[in-house]
Design a protein around this motif. Sequence first.
Motif, PDB file in Angstrom:
ATOM      1  N   ASN A 125     -43.176 -24.508   1.014  1.00 26.19           N
ATOM      2  CA  ASN A 125     -42.242 -23.979   2.022  1.00 26.19           C
ATOM      3  C   ASN A 125     -40.809 -23.872   1.517  1.00 26.19           C
ATOM      4  O   ASN A 125     -39.912 -23.524   2.294  1.00 26.19           O
ATOM      5  CB  ASN A 125     -42.258 -24.833   3.298  1.00 26.19           C
ATOM      6  N   HIS A 126     -40.574 -24.181   0.234  1.00 23.47           N
ATOM      7  CA  HIS A 126     -39.208 -24.112  -0.301  1.00 23.47           C
ATOM      8  C   HIS A 126     -39.232 -23.563  -1.728  1.00 23.47           C
ATOM      9  O   HIS A 126     -38.611 -24.125  -2.621  1.00 23.47           O
ATOM     10  CB  HIS A 126     -38.548 -25.489  -0.300  1.00 23.47           C
ATOM     11  N   GLU A 127     -39.928 -22.483  -1.972  1.00 21.42           N
ATOM     12  CA  GLU A 127     -39.998 -21.928  -3.316  1.00 21.42           C
ATOM     13  C   GLU A 127     -38.697 -21.179  -3.654  1.00 21.42           C
ATOM     14  O   GLU A 127     -38.142 -20.484  -2.810  1.00 21.42           O
ATOM     15  CB  GLU A 127     -41.192 -20.983  -3.429  1.00 21.42           C
ATOM     16  N   TYR A 128     -38.217 -21.368  -4.869  1.00 17.02           N
ATOM     17  CA  TYR A 128     -37.024 -20.653  -5.314  1.00 17.02           C
ATOM     18  C   TYR A 128     -37.036 -20.552  -6.832  1.00 17.02           C
ATOM     19  O   TYR A 128     -37.851 -21.193  -7.511  1.00 17.02           O
ATOM     20  CB  TYR A 128     -35.743 -21.337  -4.820  1.00 17.02           C
ATOM     21  N   ASP A 129     -36.124 -19.742  -7.363  1.00 17.24           N
ATOM     22  CA  ASP A 129     -36.047 -19.529  -8.804  1.00 17.24           C
ATOM     23  C   ASP A 129     -34.788 -20.165  -9.384  1.00 17.24           C
ATOM     24  O   ASP A 129     -33.745 -20.235  -8.727  1.00 17.24           O
ATOM     25  CB  ASP A 129     -36.023 -18.034  -9.132  1.00 17.24           C
ATOM     26  N   ILE A 130     -34.922 -20.612 -10.637  1.00 12.81           N
ATOM     27  CA  ILE A 130     -33.765 -20.975 -11.453  1.00 12.81           C
ATOM     28  C   ILE A 130     -33.593 -19.847 -12.473  1.00 12.81           C
ATOM     29  O   ILE A 130     -34.548 -19.516 -13.192  1.00 12.81           O
ATOM     30  CB  ILE A 130     -33.982 -22.304 -12.201  1.00 12.81           C
ATOM     31  N   ILE A 131     -32.418 -19.264 -12.508  1.00 14.08           N
ATOM     32  CA  ILE A 131     -32.109 -18.250 -13.518  1.00 14.08           C
ATOM     33  C   ILE A 131     -31.301 -18.931 -14.619  1.00 14.08           C
ATOM     34  O   ILE A 131     -30.222 -19.471 -14.365  1.00 14.08           O
ATOM     35  CB  ILE A 131     -31.290 -17.086 -12.926  1.00 14.08           C
ATOM     36  N   LEU A 132     -31.830 -18.935 -15.823  1.00 16.85           N
ATOM     37  CA  LEU A 132     -31.132 -19.514 -16.980  1.00 16.85           C
ATOM     38  C   LEU A 132     -30.822 -18.385 -17.943  1.00 16.85           C
ATOM     39  O   LEU A 132     -31.720 -17.851 -18.603  1.00 16.85           O
ATOM     40  CB  LEU A 132     -32.017 -20.574 -17.650  1.00 16.85           C
ATOM     41  N   GLU A 133     -29.547 -17.988 -17.994  1.00 13.99           N
ATOM     42  CA  GLU A 133     -29.189 -16.832 -18.807  1.00 13.99           C
ATOM     43  C   GLU A 133     -27.717 -16.875 -19.201  1.00 13.99           C
ATOM     44  O   GLU A 133     -26.833 -17.060 -18.358  1.00 13.99           O
ATOM     45  CB  GLU A 133     -29.468 -15.541 -18.027  1.00 13.99           C
ATOM     46  N   ARG A 134     -27.461 -16.678 -20.467  1.00 14.94           N
ATOM     47  CA  ARG A 134     -26.068 -16.575 -20.928  1.00 14.94           C
ATOM     48  C   ARG A 134     -25.426 -15.312 -20.337  1.00 14.94           C
ATOM     49  O   ARG A 134     -26.033 -14.244 -20.335  1.00 14.94           O
ATOM     50  CB  ARG A 134     -26.005 -16.526 -22.456  1.00 14.94           C
ATOM     51  N   GLY A 135     -24.199 -15.453 -19.842  1.00 10.86           N
ATOM     52  CA  GLY A 135     -23.501 -14.312 -19.271  1.00 10.86           C
ATOM     53  C   GLY A 135     -23.812 -14.046 -17.814  1.00 10.86           C
ATOM     54  O   GLY A 135     -23.326 -13.069 -17.236  1.00 10.86           O
ATOM     55  N   ALA A 136     -24.592 -14.937 -17.183  1.00 10.61           N
ATOM     56  CA  ALA A 136     -24.993 -14.706 -15.791  1.00 10.61           C
ATOM     57  C   ALA A 136     -23.800 -14.702 -14.838  1.00 10.61           C
ATOM     58  O   ALA A 136     -23.830 -14.029 -13.801  1.00 10.61           O
ATOM     59  CB  ALA A 136     -26.003 -15.770 -15.358  1.00 10.61           C
TER      60      ALA A 136
ATOM     61  N   ASP B  35     -29.347 -31.320 -14.355  1.00  7.65           N
ATOM     62  CA  ASP B  35     -30.009 -32.224 -13.411  1.00  7.65           C
ATOM     63  C   ASP B  35     -29.721 -31.950 -11.937  1.00  7.65           C
ATOM     64  O   ASP B  35     -30.615 -31.600 -11.179  1.00  7.65           O
ATOM     65  CB  ASP B  35     -29.597 -33.666 -13.748  1.00  7.65           C
ATOM     66  N   SER B  36     -28.474 -32.089 -11.497  1.00 10.59           N
ATOM     67  CA  SER B  36     -28.218 -32.208 -10.061  1.00 10.59           C
ATOM     68  C   SER B  36     -28.348 -30.911  -9.274  1.00 10.59           C
ATOM     69  O   SER B  36     -28.457 -30.943  -8.051  1.00 10.59           O
ATOM     70  CB  SER B  36     -26.828 -32.820  -9.822  1.00 10.59           C
ATOM     71  N   SER B  37     -28.342 -29.760  -9.951  1.00 10.07           N
ATOM     72  CA  SER B  37     -28.352 -28.487  -9.224  1.00 10.07           C
ATOM     73  C   SER B  37     -29.722 -28.137  -8.650  1.00 10.07           C
ATOM     74  O   SER B  37     -29.820 -27.260  -7.783  1.00 10.07           O
ATOM     75  CB  SER B  37     -27.879 -27.352 -10.135  1.00 10.07           C
ATOM     76  N   ILE B  38     -30.775 -28.783  -9.124  1.00 10.33           N
ATOM     77  CA  ILE B  38     -32.102 -28.480  -8.584  1.00 10.33           C
ATOM     78  C   ILE B  38     -32.705 -29.740  -7.951  1.00 10.33           C
ATOM     79  O   ILE B  38     -32.278 -30.857  -8.230  1.00 10.33           O
ATOM     80  CB  ILE B  38     -33.059 -27.927  -9.667  1.00 10.33           C
ATOM     81  N   GLY B  39     -33.645 -29.529  -7.084  1.00 13.27           N
ATOM     82  CA  GLY B  39     -34.351 -30.662  -6.478  1.00 13.27           C
ATOM     83  C   GLY B  39     -33.993 -30.919  -5.036  1.00 13.27           C
ATOM     84  O   GLY B  39     -34.706 -31.611  -4.326  1.00 13.27           O
ATOM     85  N   GLY B  40     -32.848 -30.381  -4.568  1.00  8.12           N
ATOM     86  CA  GLY B  40     -32.560 -30.434  -3.141  1.00  8.12           C
ATOM     87  C   GLY B  40     -31.850 -31.663  -2.624  1.00  8.12           C
ATOM     88  O   GLY B  40     -31.691 -31.817  -1.417  1.00  8.12           O
ATOM     89  N   LYS B  41     -31.403 -32.563  -3.510  1.00  3.86           N
ATOM     90  CA  LYS B  41     -30.642 -33.714  -3.008  1.00  3.86           C
ATOM     91  C   LYS B  41     -29.200 -33.292  -2.741  1.00  3.86           C
ATOM     92  O   LYS B  41     -28.515 -32.775  -3.621  1.00  3.86           O
ATOM     93  CB  LYS B  41     -30.656 -34.859  -4.024  1.00  3.86           C
ATOM     94  N   THR B  42     -28.742 -33.495  -1.512  1.00  2.00           N
ATOM     95  CA  THR B  42     -27.359 -33.220  -1.142  1.00  2.00           C
ATOM     96  C   THR B  42     -26.822 -34.460  -0.446  1.00  2.00           C
ATOM     97  O   THR B  42     -27.568 -35.143   0.258  1.00  2.00           O
ATOM     98  CB  THR B  42     -27.255 -32.010  -0.198  1.00  2.00           C
ATOM     99  N   ALA B  43     -25.534 -34.767  -0.635  1.00  2.00           N
ATOM    100  CA  ALA B  43     -25.043 -36.028  -0.069  1.00  2.00           C
ATOM    101  C   ALA B  43     -23.535 -36.144  -0.163  1.00  2.00           C
ATOM    102  O   ALA B  43     -22.877 -35.448  -0.941  1.00  2.00           O
ATOM    103  CB  ALA B  43     -25.687 -37.213  -0.782  1.00  2.00           C
ATOM    104  N   ILE B  44     -23.012 -37.088   0.629  1.00  2.00           N
ATOM    105  CA  ILE B  44     -21.638 -37.555   0.483  1.00  2.00           C
ATOM    106  C   ILE B  44     -21.681 -39.082   0.362  1.00  2.00           C
ATOM    107  O   ILE B  44     -22.723 -39.707   0.597  1.00  2.00           O
ATOM    108  CB  ILE B  44     -20.741 -37.132   1.662  1.00  2.00           C
TER     109      ILE B  44
ATOM    110  N   VAL C  62     -30.839 -20.933  -7.902  1.00  2.00           N
ATOM    111  CA  VAL C  62     -29.935 -21.644  -8.816  1.00  2.00           C
ATOM    112  C   VAL C  62     -29.706 -20.740 -10.023  1.00  2.00           C
ATOM    113  O   VAL C  62     -30.668 -20.230 -10.611  1.00  2.00           O
ATOM    114  CB  VAL C  62     -30.525 -22.998  -9.268  1.00  2.00           C
ATOM    115  N   ILE C  63     -28.443 -20.541 -10.380  1.00  2.00           N
ATOM    116  CA  ILE C  63     -28.102 -19.681 -11.514  1.00  2.00           C
ATOM    117  C   ILE C  63     -27.345 -20.513 -12.543  1.00  2.00           C
ATOM    118  O   ILE C  63     -26.312 -21.115 -12.232  1.00  2.00           O
ATOM    119  CB  ILE C  63     -27.241 -18.484 -11.075  1.00  2.00           C
TER     120      ILE C  63
END
Length: 331
Positions: free
Chosen positions: A9-20, A129-138, A156-157
């Motif tokens: 229910n939470h599928e998404y892509d990571i784009i890994l590219e120089r110049g993105a 590490d921190s940009s993927i996985g869905g952990k958000t916090a203060i 995620v780009i």
Amino acid sequence: MKIPVMIPNHEYDIILERGALAHLADYVKIQGKVLLITDTGVPQAHIELVSAQLADCDCYIVEQGEGSKSFTVLQKILSYMLAHDFQRSDCVIALGGGVVGDLAGFAASIYMRGIRFINFPTTTLAQIDSSIGGKTAINLDGVKNVIGAFYQPSLVIIDPEVLKTLDHRQIVSGLAEALKAGLIADAKLFALFSRADPMEEIETIIYRSLLVKKHIVEQDEKETGLRKLLNFGHTIGHGIEACYLDSLYHGEAVALGMLYFIENESLKEQVIKIYEKLGLPSTCDYEKEAVFTHIAHDKKASKHTIDVVVVSDAGKSHIEKMSFDEIKARL
């Protein structure tokens, strides 16, 4: 390169590219408004380049550092969104490191019960590490990440080119999280750090680190079991970091924390040599009781025990329940 993250229910892509960064519009298709959340440490040129590619974009800049992960800053962001008529069909984009990603992601998760969130990490640590996985916090009352939510980004780009604007210490701090990934689950990734200059292998290091985290969070999104492996080094590391917020980077604290739970002495000696080569600390003067107080408030702690990650060899790790007495003894 596109890396799919297949969470139910939470599928998404990571784009890994120089110049993105310069081609953001190729990946981001947004009909509504965008709130670009960034901080004072992100180069103005990056902010302008991203803003120029978005048709209807507001920019909200917070102060760089952990101090921005607070209720006060969060409330100001939410109030801004409300005052500027952001709707559930609109989008939040995080442009920055882990602090910005945590803060922006949490704001997106609770505004109108959740709006679209895109993460564009600009630091080594966030890209690895921190940009993927869905952990958000203060943070709250000196305790890191104690108020938050699991909220997956829609995209995620990652552009390794932006790392050129970082100083050496920031880059190395982020590499500590990649070293962590290698130690817990990927011996080949760990081996890359034995070479002369890991920065020559930075795309491979980012890619393999992402694969480790992707594989784990796909099986355990909400950290009920396997995902706890990603906390290697964080139990004691977070305690040390909380006592040295103004002088110690997150990755440096995690690097220190890992040394307490590497059971293989030969491997520990290898890790310390890698630290010396990179410029990561392997020792730190701290007040044991102050660090222990922070550990006792860790989210992984129960009344008398805490789940910790132990590494027996490169790429081999497991979770153990340890008493607070044993943790204190290790300190």
